[in-house]
Design an enzyme around this catalytic site. Structure first.
Site, mmCIF file in Angstrom:
data_model
loop_
_atom_site.group_PDB
_atom_site.id
_atom_site.type_symbol
_atom_site.label_atom_id
_atom_site.label_comp_id
_atom_site.label_asym_id
_atom_site.label_seq_id
_atom_site.Cartn_x
_atom_site.Cartn_y
_atom_site.Cartn_z
ATOM 1 N N ASP A 147 -60.096 22.759 -63.900
ATOM 2 C CA ASP A 147 -61.286 23.500 -64.294
ATOM 3 C C ASP A 147 -61.793 24.289 -63.089
ATOM 4 O O ASP A 147 -61.269 24.153 -61.989
ATOM 5 C CB ASP A 147 -62.352 22.560 -64.865
ATOM 6 N N ASP B 181 -60.209 18.174 -73.768
ATOM 7 C CA ASP B 181 -60.224 17.138 -72.746
ATOM 8 C C ASP B 181 -61.531 16.389 -72.824
ATOM 9 O O ASP B 181 -62.528 16.906 -73.343
ATOM 10 C CB ASP B 181 -60.094 17.761 -71.353
ATOM 11 N N CYS C 173 -50.751 -1.251 -82.722
ATOM 12 C CA CYS C 173 -50.783 -0.397 -81.538
ATOM 13 C C CYS C 173 -49.716 -0.865 -80.549
ATOM 14 O O CYS C 173 -49.570 -2.062 -80.291
ATOM 15 C CB CYS C 173 -52.159 -0.434 -80.894
ATOM 16 N N CYS D 277 -49.592 -0.050 -77.283
ATOM 17 C CA CYS D 277 -50.003 0.062 -75.887
ATOM 18 C C CYS D 277 -49.808 -1.278 -75.170
ATOM 19 O O CYS D 277 -49.685 -2.323 -75.819
ATOM 20 C CB CYS D 277 -51.455 0.519 -75.786
ATOM 21 N N CYS E 21 -52.213 -4.127 -76.319
ATOM 22 C CA CYS E 21 -52.051 -4.699 -77.657
ATOM 23 C C CYS E 21 -50.728 -5.449 -77.827
ATOM 24 O O CYS E 21 -50.645 -6.373 -78.633
ATOM 25 C CB CYS E 21 -52.158 -3.593 -78.706
ATOM 26 N N HIS F 263 -55.296 1.438 -73.512
ATOM 27 C CA HIS F 263 -55.428 1.412 -74.974
ATOM 28 C C HIS F 263 -56.200 2.630 -75.487
ATOM 29 O O HIS F 263 -55.770 3.294 -76.442
ATOM 30 C CB HIS F 263 -56.131 0.137 -75.426
#
Length: 371
Positions: free
Chosen positions: A91, A265, A303, A305, A308, A334
């Protein structure tokens, strides 16, 4: 057909595309995890890849002040510095200058003077310096310096922000860039449709590589924000990427994709994790709550991830309540995967022509889950 951005499928206003950068292609819609100080907080770059991130965001304001763009350039540029070999968007620093309003000293047509959040010293940011910093950082996408006002700003201030943002973009258009670096302009105008049109009509003829929708998600009500997104997107060229700055909650993600946005974002996934909370289809779970003390389930069924697949809610609650960093890391992994998977699913739905039903099904779950 643009050699930078190619739309491959549309479904209503929603679209799937490929954005080409010097460090690889970005399938869109794309959620960009925020790496403010050259790191997505607590997450390793390899983990980001495994979660499905294709591009990350770095912060010009903070990297300029600490450790400085010259040091980063000396050490090989931002990619090497942070160990991420994929695309990076930086940015311009404008959001920090204008959102930290207590630090703003002076604003004029040349730039902005502000006090550093680190040591209180007076600093000056101009369009030319913002471009120079990003050239030295070597990011793949550099944003033009703009003026981002809070929700409810008077129309006269919005008009002035649009005027200055356009003038600053004109000054940045042909400045030196890093090799292969793309440059995006930012439209302003708040919720005012006429100002949005004016901002876009002034910026689009300058033929930037992409365009961001700035000055939204800054405290205004949601429905007017989404209406303004429709207007803002409609004024932008269909063959250029559209970037909504600063949205990352699940409902917001689905809604802006539906309105033709390609990139977005937000710090929300990792910031929520650091409060001890998980984004799930059951809602936002506060793991500090005693009801999870003996909960042997994963955060989210199905999930994939790291949190999980290996750990229970009870264990993560224990970590959070004991202020163990590992707990906040697991929640960050997660939450990032949750938003990245939601976005990937949207792209797949657009490609098969089923985005309307995807949006309806998930919003029903999300509205229930996050009510």
């Amino acid at each position: 057909m643009s050699d930078v951005f190619t739309v491959t499928a549309t479904d209503g206003a929603a679209r799937a595309a490929t954005l080409r950068t010097a460090h690889g292609d970005v399938p869109t819609p794309a959620f960009m995890p925020v790496g403010t100080k050259a790191t997505v907080k607590s997450v390793d770059p390899d983990e980001l890849r495994a979660l499905g991130a294709a591009i990350v965001l770095g912060n010009t304001y903070h990297l300029h002040l600490r450790p400085g763009e010259d040091l980063i350039a000396e050490l090989g540029g931002l990619h090497r510095f942070m160990g991420w070999d994929g695309p990076i968007l930086t940015d311009s620093g404008g959001f920090q200058v204008f959102s930290l309003r207590d630090t703003l000293v002076e604003l004029d047509d040349d730039g902005a003077t502000f006090r550093s959040v680190y040591d209180g010293n007076a600093e000056r940011l101009t369009p030319e310096l913002a471009a120079k910093i990003q050239e030295r950082l070597g990011s793949d996408i550099a944003m033009c310096l703009d003026i981002c006002l809070p929700a409810g700003a008077p129309r006269a201030e919005l008009e002035d922000a649009v005027r200055r943002t356009t003038a600053w973009a004109e000054r940045q258009r042909d400045l030196p860039r890093a090799t292969g670096q793309l440059r995006f302009a930012i439209t302003q105008g708040g919720l005012d449709g006429e100002l949005r049109r004016r901002s876009s009509e002034d910026l689009v003829p300058l033929d930037f590589d992409g365009y961001a929708i700035g000055g939204l998600s800054v405290g205004e009500h949601r429905e007017p924000m989404f209406e303004a997104t429709v207007q803002a997107a409609s004024f932008l060229p269909p063959d250029k990427p559209r970037y909504f700055m600063g949205i990352g909650d699940p409902v917001g993600v689905i809604e802006v994709i539906a309105r033709g946005v390609d990139m977005f974002d937000c710090v929300l996934p990792t910031r929520t994790a650091r409060t001890g909370s998980a984004l799930t289809w059951e809602g936002r779970l506060n793991l500090r709550n005693a009801r999870f003390a003996r909960d042997g389930r994963p955060l989210d069924d199905g999930c994939a991830c790291p949190a999980c697949t290996r750990f229970t809610r009870a264990y993560i609650r224990h970590l959070v309540n004991q202020n163990e960093l590992f707990g906040l890391r697991l929640l960050s992994l997660h939450n990032l995967r949750f938003v990245l998977e939601l976005t990937r699913g949207a792209r797949n739905a657009i490609e098969r022509g089923g985005f309307a039903s995807y949006k309806r099904d998930w919003l029903e779950r999300l509205t229930w889950a996050h009510s």
